[in-house]
Enzyme design. Structure first.
Site, short mmCIF file in Angstrom:
data_model
loop_
_atom_site.label_atom_id
_atom_site.label_comp_id
_atom_site.label_asym_id
_atom_site.label_seq_id
_atom_site.Cartn_x
_atom_site.Cartn_y
_atom_site.Cartn_z
CB SER A 1 105.37 33.85 46.29
OG SER A 1 104.42 33.68 45.25
CE1 TYR B 1 101.73 34.95 49.99
CE2 TYR B 1 101.63 35.54 47.66
CZ TYR B 1 101.98 34.66 48.66
OH TYR B 1 102.60 33.47 48.34
CB ILE C 1 102.57 24.97 45.49
CG1 ILE C 1 103.71 25.91 45.08
CG2 ILE C 1 103.10 23.66 46.08
CD1 ILE C 1 104.63 25.38 44.02
#
Length: 259
Positions: free
Chosen positions: A156, A170, A203
């Site tokens: 990412s 994350y 996305i």
């Protein structure tokens, strides 16, 4: 395979494994479909029997596809997945490590480092890093033996190029995927194996939150990417012609990181 597809992109006779490919709207399934359209046989996988539906869908489109259910938190399950792919297609040429969770926490429920528990930290790393490690470790011996391989990790922009508040686990896991990618690239470059990482931005998938839709609309392009657009980048890195591209990052974010 249509005659118009150049050899540099022709995957005829190759076998691909795409993890995290059970969602019909996700990056994983879009990647599996495109690799199949370019000629590859494709193994789709996830943690539920939805993967059977995805494989059936690909087969109806004329793509050689199989499915396997696996919990990639488990190293033995990852090894079994690779073995199942090799049993179905005779080998494994292309590995797309897409399995993971878009985010453990949303902006509406932030979880910064000072508030994160040990269990939450461990879960974030397992979801977004360990699965790629386990499958790559299982896939590499066969690739080394055959002297060919394409490994594409899906990370990412978050954690590598950008960050947002309240999701330290994350960001850390995705940043670590870059280090793993570079390490595999230099360790196995001489064996005919490439390893690269794709960095999607916002996305449009089934899991996208309303706040993420707004962020996508604020990019220079003015919208979130489609899963198919990310799949195009993955397919390029998986192509035979990308043999001199390794250890690099491909950013697919509509120019957001430079805005």
């Amino acid at each position: 395979m249509p005659a118009t597809v150049p050899g540099a992109f022709d995957l005829t006779g190759q076998a691909a494994l795409v993890t995290g490919s059970s969602s019909e709207l996700g990056i994983g399934f879009a990647s599996a479909r495109l690799l199949g359209q370019l000629g590859a046989s494709v193994m789709v996988t996830g943690t539920t029997d939805r993967v059977v539906e995805r494989a059936d869908e690909l087969q109806r489109e004329g793509i050689a596809a199989a499915s396997h259910i696996a919990d990639l938190f488990d190293p033995e399950a990852a090894r079994g997945l690779v073995e199942a792919t090799e049993a179905a297609f005779g080998k494994l040429d292309i590995l797309v490590n897409n399995a993971g969770l878009a985010s453990v926490h949303s902006p509406e429920q932030p979880n910064p480092l000072i508030a994160m528990t040990d269990d939450e930290w461990s879960l974030a790393l397992r979801r977004n890093l360990d699965s790629a490690f386990h499958v790559t470790r299982a896939a590499l011996p066969g690739m080394v033996e055959r002297g060919y391989g394409r490994i594409v990790n899906v990370a990412s922009t978050a954690g590598i190029l950008t960050a947002y508040t309240g999701d330290v686990g994350y960001h850390t896991a995705k940043a670590a995927m870059l280090g793993m990618t570079r390490s595999v690239a230099v360790d196995y470059a001489a064996t005919g194996i490439t390893c690269n990482v794709v960095l999607p931005g916002w996305i449009a998938t089934a899991a996208q939150l309303p706040s993420e839709v707004a962020q996508g609309n604020a990019t220079p392009v003015g919208r979130s990417a489609t899963a198919a657009e990310v799949a195009t980048g993955i397919a390029f890195l998986a192509a035979p012609g990308a043999s001199y591209v390794t250890g690099t990052t491909l950013v697919i974010d509509g120019g957001n990181a430079i805005d």
